[in-house]
Design a protein around this motif. Structure first.
Motif, PDB file in Angstrom:
ATOM      1  N   ALA A  41      -0.742 -17.966 -30.564  1.00 26.55           N
ATOM      2  CA  ALA A  41       0.104 -16.783 -30.386  1.00 26.55           C
ATOM      3  C   ALA A  41      -0.415 -16.126 -29.224  1.00 26.55           C
ATOM      4  CB  ALA A  41       0.122 -15.866 -31.666  1.00 26.55           C
ATOM      5  N   LEU A  42       0.459 -15.589 -28.279  1.00 27.06           N
ATOM      6  CA  LEU A  42       0.046 -14.768 -27.288  1.00 27.06           C
ATOM      7  C   LEU A  42       0.545 -13.303 -27.405  1.00 27.06           C
ATOM      8  CD1 LEU A  42      -0.933 -14.467 -24.052  1.00 27.06           C
ATOM      9  CD2 LEU A  42       1.656 -15.046 -23.602  1.00 27.06           C
ATOM     10  N   VAL A  43      -0.313 -12.484 -27.568  1.00 29.21           N
ATOM     11  CA  VAL A  43      -0.158 -11.028 -27.754  1.00 29.21           C
ATOM     12  C   VAL A  43      -0.332 -10.429 -26.277  1.00 29.21           C
ATOM     13  CG1 VAL A  43      -0.625  -9.185 -28.626  1.00 29.21           C
ATOM     14  CG2 VAL A  43      -0.842 -10.974 -29.919  1.00 29.21           C
ATOM     15  N   TYR A  44       0.881 -10.065 -25.694  1.00 26.44           N
ATOM     16  CA  TYR A  44       0.866  -9.556 -24.480  1.00 26.44           C
ATOM     17  C   TYR A  44       1.511  -8.245 -24.090  1.00 26.44           C
ATOM     18  CZ  TYR A  44       5.430 -11.430 -23.757  1.00 26.44           C
ATOM     19  OH  TYR A  44       7.060 -11.595 -24.067  1.00 26.44           O
ATOM     20  N   HIS A  45       0.986  -7.526 -22.990  1.00 23.18           N
ATOM     21  CA  HIS A  45       1.326  -6.276 -22.394  1.00 23.18           C
ATOM     22  C   HIS A  45       2.745  -6.694 -22.003  1.00 23.18           C
ATOM     23  CE1 HIS A  45       1.451  -2.954 -19.736  1.00 23.18           C
ATOM     24  NE2 HIS A  45       0.765  -2.252 -20.675  1.00 23.18           N
ATOM     25  N   ASP A  46       3.711  -5.937 -22.336  1.00 30.05           N
ATOM     26  CA  ASP A  46       5.057  -6.377 -21.880  1.00 30.05           C
ATOM     27  C   ASP A  46       5.476  -5.902 -20.578  1.00 30.05           C
ATOM     28  OD1 ASP A  46       7.634  -7.439 -22.079  1.00 30.05           O
ATOM     29  OD2 ASP A  46       8.198  -6.308 -23.819  1.00 30.05           O
ATOM     30  N   SER A  47       4.912  -6.587 -19.627  1.00 28.99           N
ATOM     31  CA  SER A  47       4.944  -6.098 -18.122  1.00 28.99           C
ATOM     32  C   SER A  47       4.895  -7.346 -17.154  1.00 28.99           C
ATOM     33  CB  SER A  47       4.067  -5.033 -17.875  1.00 28.99           C
ATOM     34  OG  SER A  47       2.563  -5.327 -17.785  1.00 28.99           O
ATOM     35  N   PRO A  48       5.011  -7.309 -15.934  1.00 27.82           N
ATOM     36  CA  PRO A  48       4.725  -8.616 -15.166  1.00 27.82           C
ATOM     37  C   PRO A  48       3.459  -8.986 -15.566  1.00 27.82           C
ATOM     38  CG  PRO A  48       6.089  -7.008 -13.871  1.00 27.82           C
ATOM     39  CD  PRO A  48       5.686  -6.140 -15.187  1.00 27.82           C
ATOM     40  N   TYR A  49       2.458  -8.138 -15.692  1.00 27.36           N
ATOM     41  CA  TYR A  49       0.882  -8.700 -15.949  1.00 27.36           C
ATOM     42  C   TYR A  49       1.035  -9.388 -17.106  1.00 27.36           C
ATOM     43  CZ  TYR A  49      -3.525  -7.938 -18.631  1.00 27.36           C
ATOM     44  OH  TYR A  49      -4.383  -8.068 -19.308  1.00 27.36           O
ATOM     45  N   GLY A  50       1.365  -9.018 -18.291  1.00 29.35           N
ATOM     46  CA  GLY A  50       1.335  -9.745 -19.297  1.00 29.35           C
ATOM     47  C   GLY A  50       2.388 -11.066 -19.519  1.00 29.35           C
ATOM     48  N   LYS A  51       3.223 -11.050 -18.656  1.00 31.22           N
ATOM     49  CA  LYS A  51       4.170 -11.965 -18.559  1.00 31.22           C
ATOM     50  C   LYS A  51       3.837 -13.279 -17.793  1.00 31.22           C
ATOM     51  CE  LYS A  51       8.335  -9.704 -19.908  1.00 31.22           C
ATOM     52  NZ  LYS A  51       9.781  -9.156 -19.224  1.00 31.22           N
ATOM     53  N   GLU A  52       3.066 -12.998 -16.972  1.00 35.84           N
ATOM     54  CA  GLU A  52       2.328 -14.125 -15.975  1.00 35.84           C
ATOM     55  C   GLU A  52       1.996 -15.264 -16.414  1.00 35.84           C
ATOM     56  OE1 GLU A  52       1.892 -14.659 -12.287  1.00 35.84           O
ATOM     57  OE2 GLU A  52       3.531 -13.576 -12.200  1.00 35.84           O
TER      58      GLU A  52
ATOM     59  N   VAL B 173      -5.275 -16.574 -31.214  1.00 39.37           N
ATOM     60  CA  VAL B 173      -4.587 -15.755 -30.728  1.00 39.37           C
ATOM     61  C   VAL B 173      -5.063 -15.361 -29.376  1.00 39.37           C
ATOM     62  CG1 VAL B 173      -4.049 -12.999 -30.771  1.00 39.37           C
ATOM     63  CG2 VAL B 173      -3.754 -14.248 -32.547  1.00 39.37           C
ATOM     64  N   LEU B 174      -3.969 -15.336 -28.169  1.00 42.65           N
ATOM     65  CA  LEU B 174      -4.496 -15.193 -26.885  1.00 42.65           C
ATOM     66  C   LEU B 174      -4.102 -13.531 -26.743  1.00 42.65           C
ATOM     67  CD1 LEU B 174      -3.484 -18.070 -25.091  1.00 42.65           C
ATOM     68  CD2 LEU B 174      -5.855 -17.796 -25.901  1.00 42.65           C
ATOM     69  N   LEU B 175      -5.087 -12.805 -26.181  1.00 42.26           N
ATOM     70  CA  LEU B 175      -4.799 -11.310 -26.019  1.00 42.26           C
ATOM     71  C   LEU B 175      -4.612 -11.019 -24.777  1.00 42.26           C
ATOM     72  CD1 LEU B 175      -4.743  -8.653 -27.078  1.00 42.26           C
ATOM     73  CD2 LEU B 175      -7.108  -8.459 -27.286  1.00 42.26           C
ATOM     74  N   TRP B 176      -3.435 -10.680 -24.029  1.00 45.46           N
ATOM     75  CA  TRP B 176      -3.241 -10.434 -22.680  1.00 45.46           C
ATOM     76  C   TRP B 176      -3.076  -8.852 -22.546  1.00 45.46           C
ATOM     77  CZ3 TRP B 176      -4.113 -15.254 -20.996  1.00 45.46           C
ATOM     78  CH2 TRP B 176      -4.200 -15.566 -19.655  1.00 45.46           C
TER      79      TRP B 176
END
Lengths: 443, 358
Positions: A178-189, A232-235
């Motif tokens: 699972a990728l838990v990411y900040h919903d912005s270009p940063y997290g989507k990269e 879990v990957l944390l971005w």
């Protein structure tokens, strides 16, 4: 009465305007290499932006204390963005006019906006460890320098690391990450790189976005509890990281199975969680917390001891502080390299600095000499490779401090290079940019 | 003495229906517009253009749109940021998906899409009003944030979710330099301000104001609330949508949904309240106050500090900026609850009597 206060207000405003203008011209006159410092010491991400900014400024002060770049002193000015793109653009315009050498915005959103502006103004953009991943291709992105690593490198190495722990990349087949990411270009990269790897190894990728600023993650971790991913990957960035760790603790997800990107692996992310984050690992952009390194000691001795330190003394050598310091060092070394070609002891323009950054060659010997022994590995850039190195280590939080827990990794060029070429080719086509040929690169 | 309409006789209805009935007003406004078009490009440096004037023009246009809805029709909205986003993303999609799409047409189509969505999200206004409507329009904001983050099609499947445009040109005139961008935005603003002013003087604007003042009474005298309210939503969203397109295309060049977050909606609403509800001029004052003041404070405070020999840290400046900005808003609202535009008209009244007030 009213007239008097109006007149007062008007005269104060006039003083303000003239003094702003006056400072502008003072900067232009001095023969100094000007480094704009775009920071965020306030706002939702201040806890992480602060140490980075302090490290950045302290290194510039350190260079000055050691006599500048071949005698050229450095000047700098901070501009606060609060991580907002429009304020970042305003800061860029403000500091650009003062003879900026190189910009380092520390925000993927601002990087995207400045990528459009940098070629017009001919000012290079260093995005050490962030920014657009495809900007590694310097033939298309002449002015972007994602030095040391991009998010695709991070994603690639994270999967390599998980594979190694599982006993081989082939063991990933059928697993769920699972990728838990900040919903912005940063997290989507990182998503395209992870999807590529998922196709190669047959694991399932679960995408779990978290809205800015990332304090509301209950639903996300409920989903994790239901789907029980193997890793879990944390971005995340800022408060999102500590919140994620607290939620992991609350839902009982093992921290040992969580791996953060290098922006989710610093002291502010885990300090509040303390023992609850024990076992959590994060990638490092080469360096970890390095209070014992020579360069950190130099800063304490030559800058802090003289009362010129930018932040608290205890911060020197912490992860994000070192990141800022190294970012500044890369910019300074770009100028130094440019001076080799365009004249030592002269102030370099943005265009000349760009050449310096593109021909950067920091050997281990040089780095050791500058006090980065054990902190960094060599960096060598070229026209086609604006990244220069993709060395990554993993460090783990033991409840009180970060310690390295893996050997050095490098991203797999066979996987990433075609992706970089494809994405940058698409960008070039959209923007009608003709990629530079090897001959043009030599100029 | 200078500002007096003595001797200006109106001899026809046309003369009586002018936008500016006093000759001095007309000359002043024309002079300001002429100065903005001819004078400023020669006087101002790049920083002022890119960091202050262009954002000011675009947000003034957006504030104008919000003012039509909130100030003239009395329908409070917290979804202005969303309509800016719709305008920007729709214009982006028209611009890149249709080959050879002219820039201005793309921006206007973006505005039209925004107007369509405005009508849709305006439907609740037929049932709910006041604060409840504000909450209902907030739904537009959250919906758009979600849609532009999640639906990949809108961002042309960009992996990072950020979109960008370049090579802007209008009939061979490429809009690259700050002066060209400034003139481009200024032209839009002048044309739209003229349209807005005339709309508010025409039947439709009078209907909006009747609805604002008392909707039951308006209905009794034969104004259809549905038509009036929805047209206000449509026109307002159109203005805001075009402003959103300009913000993305001309100002930022590359943007993500965060550029049109709920903060932007609040910012636009504050502009209208501080500038003056129901006043075209007020939109400009409000935009100037909100756009320029924080940046001015941010640069002025360190300068003031160094004047007295104190070095203020970046964080302190940024905190002080918020504190002073906030207290100025409170100050202006207490001193003049009707906004800066009201202060302006009081000044004009005084000027008419000057130098013999009685």
């Amino acid at each position: 009465m009213k007239f008097r206060s109006l007149a007062l207000a008007a005269s104060i405003a006039a003083i303000g305007l003239t003094s702003t203008v006056a400072t502008t011209s003072a900067h232009a006159q001095a023969k100094e290499q000007f480094f704009p410092v775009i920071v965020y010491r306030t706002g939702a991400y201040a806890a992480n932006g602060g140490p980075w900014a302090n490290g950045y400024v302290d290194y510039l002060k350190l260079v000055n204390a050691k006599g500048g770049i071949n005698g050229v002193k450095l000047s700098f000015e901070e501009c606060e963005t609060g991580y907002a793109t429009d304020r970042g653009v305003e800061c860029y315009e403000r500091l650009k006019g003062k003879g900026a050498t190189v910009f380092q915005p520390l925000s993927t959103g601002i990087t995207f906006a400045l990528t459009e502006k940098a070629p017009v103004d001919k000012i290079p953009l260093i995005t050490a460890g962030y920014g657009r991943s495809e900007s590694q291709n310097g033939a298309v992105f002449s002015w972007n320098f994602p030095l040391l690593g991009t998010y695709w490198v991070g994603a690639d190495v994270a999967i390599q690391h998980i594979g190694k722990l599982a006993g081989g990349l082939d063991k990933l087949n059928g697993k769920k990450i699972a990728l838990v990411y900040h919903d912005s270009p940063y997290g989507k990269e990182p998503i395209p790189a992870l999807q590529e790897r998922a196709k190669m190894h047959g694991f399932e990728l679960q995408l779990l976005p978290v809205a800015h600023p990332g304090v509301e993650q209950k639903a996300t971790w409920l989903q994790i509890r239901q789907s029980k991913p193997d890793n879990v990957l944390l971005w995340g960035w800022g408060v999102m990281n500590s919140t994620a760790l607290k939620e992991a603790q609350a839902t009982g997800y093992p921290r040992e199975k969580m791996i953060g990107i290098w922006w989710a692996g610093a002291e502010p992310d885990v300090k509040d969680v303390g023992a609850g984050a024990k076992g959590y690992s994060a990638l490092t952009l080469q360096h970890g917390a390095e209070p014992g390194s020579k360069v950190a000691k130099d800063v304490l001795e030559l800058v802090h001891a003289k009362g010129q330190g930018t932040g608290p003394k205890e911060e020197v050598g912490s992860v994000l502080y070192m990141r800022g310091l190294i970012s500044a060092m890369l910019g300074v070394e770009g100028v130094r390299k440019a001076q080799e070609r365009y004249g030592k002891g002269k102030v370099m323009t943005g265009e000349q600095t760009r050449w310096g950054l593109e021909n950067l060659n920091l050997e281990q010997k040089t780095l050791d000499g500058m006090g980065f022994a054990g902190v960094m590995r060599p960096v060598q850039t070229s026209c086609l490779d604006h990244m220069g190195s993709s060395w990554v280590r993993v460090h783990t939080w033991d409840g009180a401090k970060w310690g390295f827990s893996s050997d050095w990794y490098q991203s797999d060029e066979k996987v990433l290079r075609p992706m970089v070429m494809l994405a940058s080719g698409k960008y070039a086509e959209e923007k009608k940019i003709t990629p530079r040929t090897p001959e043009q690169c030599k100029q | 003495m200078i500002y007096r309409e003595n001797g200006q006789f109106k001899t026809s209805y046309t003369a009586d229906q002018q936008i500016f009935t006093i000759a001095q007003d007309k000359i002043f406004v024309l002079a300001v517009i002429a100065f903005a078009f001819i004078g400023i490009p020669f006087l101002v440096d790049e920083y002022l253009f890119r960091a202050i004037l262009i954002p000011f023009l675009i947000l003034a246009l957006a504030a104008l749109g919000v003012n039509l809805l909130v100030g003239y029709c009395g329908q409070i909205t917290l979804g202005a940021g969303a309509f800016m986003a719709i305008g920007a993303y729709a214009a982006y999609n028209f611009f890149i998906r249709i080959d050879g799409m002219p820039l201005i047409v793309a921006l206007l189509l973006g505005g039209l899409s925004s107007a369509g969505m405005g009508i849709l999200f305006g439907i609740p206004s037929l049932r709910v009003r006041g604060l409840y409507l504000a909450v209902a329009t907030l739904a537009a904001q959250f919906f758009c944030d979600w849609a532009f983050l999640r639906i990949q099609w809108f961002t042309n499947n960009s992996s990072s979710g950020s979109v960008s445009v370049s090579n802007l040109n209008v009939m061979g005139w490429s809009i690259e330099s700050p002066v060209e961008k400034y003139l481009f935005c200024l032209t839009f603003l002048v044309v739209f301000a003229l349209i807005a002013k005339n709309l508010t003087r025409a039947i439709i604007g009078r209907q909006w104001m009747a609805i604002r003042d008392m909707d039951v009474a308006a209905e009794v005298i034969g104004i259809r609330p549905m038509y009036a309210k929805l047209s206000a939503f449509a026109v307002s969203s159109f203005f805001v949508g075009v402003a959103g397109g300009l913000w993305g295309f001309v100002h930022l060049g590359s943007w993500e949904p965060a550029a049109f977050s709920v903060d932007r909606s609040f910012q636009l609403l504050f502009m209208v309240i501080i500038g003056g509800l129901g006043s075209i001029l007020g939109s400009f004052f409000g935009a100037a106050f909100i756009v320029i003041l924080p940046i001015f404070l941010n640069q002025f405070l360190p300068a003031l500090g160094s004047f007295f020999g104190i070095a203020i840290s970046t964080a302190a400046v940024s905190h002080a900026e918020l504190i002073i900005f906030g207290s100025l808003i409170v100050f202006f609202l207490i001193v003049e609850p009707h906004g800066l535009a009201r202060l302006w008209s009081i000044a004009k009244e005084k000027l008419r009597l000057w130098p013999f007030p009685h």
